[in-house]
Design an enzyme around this catalytic site. Structure first.
Site, short mmCIF file in Angstrom:
data_model
loop_
_atom_site.label_atom_id
_atom_site.label_comp_id
_atom_site.label_asym_id
_atom_site.label_seq_id
_atom_site.Cartn_x
_atom_site.Cartn_y
_atom_site.Cartn_z
N LYS A 1 39.70 68.50 78.58
CA LYS A 1 40.86 68.58 79.49
C LYS A 1 42.14 68.05 78.87
O LYS A 1 43.21 68.63 79.04
CB LYS A 1 40.57 67.84 80.79
N GLU B 1 35.79 76.21 82.04
CA GLU B 1 35.44 75.82 83.41
C GLU B 1 35.11 74.33 83.52
O GLU B 1 35.45 73.69 84.52
CB GLU B 1 34.24 76.66 83.88
N ILE C 1 32.07 72.39 89.34
CA ILE C 1 32.59 73.33 90.35
C ILE C 1 33.27 74.51 89.65
O ILE C 1 34.09 74.29 88.77
CB ILE C 1 33.63 72.63 91.27
N LYS D 1 43.65 67.55 84.55
CA LYS D 1 42.98 68.60 85.33
C LYS D 1 43.98 69.34 86.22
O LYS D 1 43.89 70.56 86.40
CB LYS D 1 41.86 67.99 86.17
N1 LIG Z 1 30.95 63.52 80.27
C1 LIG Z 1 31.34 64.26 81.28
O1 LIG Z 1 30.81 64.17 82.39
C2 LIG Z 1 32.46 65.25 81.08
C3 LIG Z 1 32.86 66.06 82.17
C4 LIG Z 1 33.85 67.02 81.97
C5 LIG Z 1 34.45 67.15 80.74
N2 LIG Z 1 34.08 66.34 79.71
C6 LIG Z 1 34.74 66.52 78.42
O2 LIG Z 1 33.79 67.01 77.48
C7 LIG Z 1 34.09 66.56 76.17
C8 LIG Z 1 32.87 65.83 75.59
O3 LIG Z 1 32.58 64.73 76.41
P1 LIG Z 1 31.22 63.90 76.25
O4 LIG Z 1 31.12 63.07 77.48
O5 LIG Z 1 30.10 64.81 75.88
O6 LIG Z 1 31.59 62.96 74.98
P2 LIG Z 1 30.58 62.03 74.15
O7 LIG Z 1 29.31 61.81 74.88
O8 LIG Z 1 31.37 60.85 73.74
O9 LIG Z 1 30.23 62.92 72.87
C9 LIG Z 1 31.23 63.30 71.97
C10 LIG Z 1 30.62 64.07 70.83
O10 LIG Z 1 31.70 64.55 70.02
C11 LIG Z 1 31.40 64.27 68.66
N3 LIG Z 1 32.67 64.14 67.94
C12 LIG Z 1 33.70 63.29 68.17
N4 LIG Z 1 34.70 63.53 67.31
C13 LIG Z 1 34.29 64.58 66.53
C14 LIG Z 1 34.89 65.29 65.46
N5 LIG Z 1 36.12 65.00 65.03
N6 LIG Z 1 34.20 66.31 64.91
C15 LIG Z 1 32.97 66.63 65.33
N7 LIG Z 1 32.35 65.98 66.35
C16 LIG Z 1 33.02 64.96 66.92
C17 LIG Z 1 30.62 63.01 68.71
O11 LIG Z 1 29.93 62.90 67.48
P3 LIG Z 1 28.85 61.73 67.18
O12 LIG Z 1 27.63 62.18 67.96
O13 LIG Z 1 28.68 61.82 65.73
O14 LIG Z 1 29.48 60.49 67.72
C18 LIG Z 1 29.72 63.26 69.92
O15 LIG Z 1 28.60 64.02 69.56
C19 LIG Z 1 35.31 65.66 76.32
O16 LIG Z 1 36.47 66.43 76.08
C20 LIG Z 1 35.29 65.26 77.80
O17 LIG Z 1 36.58 64.97 78.33
C21 LIG Z 1 33.10 65.40 79.86
#
Ligand SMILES: NC(=O)c1ccc[n+]([C@@H]2O[C@H](COP(=O)([O-])OP(=O)(O)OC[C@H]3O[C@@H](n4cnc5c(N)ncnc54)[C@H](OP(=O)(O)O)[C@@H]3O)[C@@H](O)[C@H]2O)c1
Ligand SMILES: NC(=O)c1ccc[n+]([C@@H]2O[C@H](COP(=O)([O-])OP(=O)(O)OC[C@H]3O[C@@H](n4cnc5c(N)ncnc54)[C@H](OP(=O)(O)O)[C@@H]3O)[C@@H](O)[C@H]2O)c1
Lengths: 408, 408
Positions: free
Chosen positions: A92, A116, A123, A192
């Site tokens: 986002k 999405e 949602i 958002k």
């Molecule tokens: N969590 C939620 O409920 C949620 C909901 C909606 C949207 N989002 C969005 O979805 C995205 C991911 O969120 P998340 O919660 O899954 O984050 P997360 O659990 O912190 O995981 C982030 C992942 O990104 C990898 N990463 C970080 N920097 C990188 C780079 N430069 N190159 C390659 N890989 C990299 C990390 O690698 P390592 O494994 O090596 O650390 C990790 O695997 C974010 O934009 C977040 O705002 C999340």
């Protein structure tokens, strides 16, 4: 036809998508997964890459970007779009900042970009705004767009927890980011809202232009006051259209029991859309978490494969212009520990004292509130929008009666 | 690219679609409009045809079927599909009866068939079921799917109207069909449930297999009882999945205040979908009316033009099989004017007398209820599902206290 899928990021969301694909259609699993940290212990034996070129310079058809870093994310997503790929993102922050450029890349190179999961996670609100309101005129959009803030407010109302205990609990439950200020100050809500407004109104207001106050100043007395009025407090994001443009603001607001937002509790998100043809449409679902967010990513993937792309029909073919929101006048309850903290904010309005706090009910301009944000922050001033839920006199009355209310 | 559009029917829904297209994109107006009644006075000067061949035997790209007659509708829609056309329909009765054949025609001749308006009019529930639950496992779907029944229940609860006065008011407001029995006996809800189940579960249960009781027997005392428990009564359609198939039933049910269905009032419809990945998703919007329904038709039209077709992914490529629902055991409150009317239905359960009515709280099988429908109808027996909202003992308690409640 097989699709060669490259995935950036294997955290909460990446693993959610992976699990869904594995159980449903293994052909939709990624061929390549790029992550960042070579030294991280992994609870699985999947082969991971640490080199983005393994996706960017290798013939993949679809790129899925689910990393935490918005700057790198923009790099990856724009590179993929420049190769005409189908791209999915949940980022986002990155999207809110770069949608104008990304849409141009989509047009120029013939790829597509779906996202999405970036707003209200589970949602399907972006898809619905994009394809169910064709030919319709949306006048207002209101939403609860941060699951952890909403969880925290549920704890304040249902369990009489203090704000800091509620924040701790949200972290323990995995609903809050490691640095909870990012959740409780509403900053991801503004990203958002920027994204949703583009689809609902065809207008692009960068998130830093939006008045954004999170739940960080909601006080136990605010909760007692709302309860005494039969109301709840929710962190409400609002966009309202007028002839001259959009007014937009995010702040805690009173919600009455006939409003569908009243029943949105815990980590759930919701959006309420008012339009000429459809009246009021309401959507509620999970706003965060591995599977709900991964499910939106997976739905995007199946849509992308079928050739679905956003129509952005509210843009009517025009290029995105950066705009500022209109100033809106908000009826609010302002309160703080000292009268001095209120005075600069409220102009000529009366200050009332109750429950060792100072209160004022007044109408403030979003523009002025934005100017005063540093002082609001420094003085822990609570600002709650009336949100059309109750008349000012009833609130005054309740504030005066608060004296006699025991606060647990 | 221009699309040559043929429209069958120019009533409530046809005119809604027409108005939206006229204001939005005149290129999406129909080239030909076929209606039926040559002697009808028309409040407009549009050129109408009375000969279906003007669409069926003339090169149109898209056919929109919005007529009231399900038999003719099937004729038109199947003819169009046999010519490989893109087709849109809102005809729930026709679709519920003929989806198996229509899907085969779609596959064989390469056309497409969209019908968002056929269930919950303005809510994009079919599209959401079809593309947002990819790879997900839906365990339950509950909905309020008839706007006029819901409007009637709102009047019983909010204004203490009698059932017959509420029905009259619904007709005056244009929420009920000319023959209101079609609305109040829930018959159009079963068509909608057949359609939704196909998309949610990939299973086809013909509507005549579904236990369907409308609001026609809801009694003033039922309303008083629900109110005394802090509950409401809504006409709820339920599909619940188990390993062996689906159980499905439509009947008035108690709804508690933490259920999002509690706040659905007046002509609004709603659907609540529980799935493995997404938890609980909730959709609410207008369930009838010219513009809301026309808006869904218009959204279908823009989707059809972009090449969107339903994926029916829950069918996993299989041909539709006609199935029967499983028998379900329902906890219900049964009441009537005489003890004799209850006796054959309730087996060994106790009969209580209160407020000059006879009551029993018991568990009945859907299969048995279906067998007893003629007697239920003849004896005006009220059957209200507990719907997990309250324990049986609390209801008994409230029934006993009803004696002392004055019923207005
Ligand atoms: N969590 C939620 O409920 C949620 C909901 C909606 C949207 N989002 C969005 O979805 C995205 C991911 O969120 P998340 O919660 O899954 O984050 P997360 O659990 O912190 O995981 C982030 C992942 O990104 C990898 N990463 C970080 N920097 C990188 C780079 N430069 N190159 C390659 N890989 C990299 C990390 O690698 P390592 O494994 O090596 O650390 C990790 O695997 C974010 O934009 C977040 O705002 C999340
Ligand atoms: N009304 C709603 O809110 C709503 C909501 C969801 C779905 N629907 C569905 O939408 C469909 C249309 O409903 P409506 O409310 O618009 O009905 P309506 O107001 O009664 O209009 C029906 C139209 O169909 C035409 N027609 C009837 N039989 C025909 C035939 N054999 N050939 C050609 N034209 C024929 C009528 O022609 P004349 O003008 O010559 O009489 C009239 O224009 C129905 O299937 C209904 O179940 C309605």
């Amino acid at each position: 036809m097989t699709n060669r899928i490259g995935l950036f990021g294997f955290g909460v969301v990446g693993q959610g998508y992976y699990e869904i694909a594995k159980n449903d259609r293994p052909s939709l699993l990624p061929e390549t997964i790029v992550v960042q940290n070579k030294n991280k212990e992994r609870p699985h034996s999947l082969q991971l890459s640490f080199d983005p070129k393994d996706i960017l310079n290798t013939p993949h058809d679809i790129g899925i970007e689910l990393i935490s870093d918005p700057i790198q994310a923009y790099d990856y997503v724009s590179s993929l779009l420049k190769s005409g790929k189908k791209v999915i993102s949940a980022n986002k922050k990155m999207l809110a900042a770069h949608l104008p450029e990304l849409l141009e890349l989509e047009k120029s190179y013939g790829g597509s970009l779906l996202y999405e999961a970036s707003a209200a996670a589970g949602i399907p609100i972006i898809t619905c705004l994009d394809c169910h309101f064709a030919g319709d005129h949306i006048s207002k959009l209101q939403g609860i767009l941060n699951g952890s803030s909403n969880y925290i407010l549920s704890r304040l109302f249902q369990d009489d927890l203090s704000l800091s205990d509620a924040v701790k609990l949200a972290q323990e439950k995995g609903f809050a980011e490691a640095d909870p200020t990012l959740d409780i100050n509403g900053s991801d809500v503004s990203s958002k809202l920027t994204i949703l407004s583009l689809h609902a109104f065809g207008r692009y207001i960068p998130e830093n232009e939006i008045l954004t106050i999170g739940v960080q100043h909601v006080h136990a007395e605010d909760v007692a006051l709302a309860k005494s009025l039969g109301l709840k407090i929710k962190l409400i994001a609002t966009v309202q259209r007028s002839q001259d443009g959009l007014s937009m603001y995010i702040l805690p607001a009173l919600v009455g029991e006939s409003d569908p937002l009243f029943l949105v509790e815990n980590e759930y998100n919701a959006a309420k859309v008012t339009s000429h043809n459809l009246g009021e449409q309401f959507f509620q679902g999970k706003g965060a978490g591995s599977l709900p967010t991964g499910a939106s990513v997976y739905a995007d993937l199946t849509k992308a494969i079928k050739g679905y792309a956003y129509s952005y029909d509210k843009l009517q073919g025009a290029k995105i212009k950066r705009e500022k929101p209109l100033t809106a006048s908000l009826e609010v309850i302002v309160s703080a520990d000292t009268a001095d903290a209120l005075a600069p904010l409220i102009g000529q309005a009366t200050i009332h004292q109750a429950q060792e706090r100072y209160w004022s009910i007044c109408t403030l301009a979003t523009e002025d509130l934005i100017k005063h944000l540093p002082a609001i922050e420094a003085n822990n001033v609570s600002i709650i929008a009336l949100n059309g839920s109750v008349r000012q006199e009833r609130i005054l009355d309740s504030i005066q009666k608060l004296e006699n209310v025991h606060l647990g």
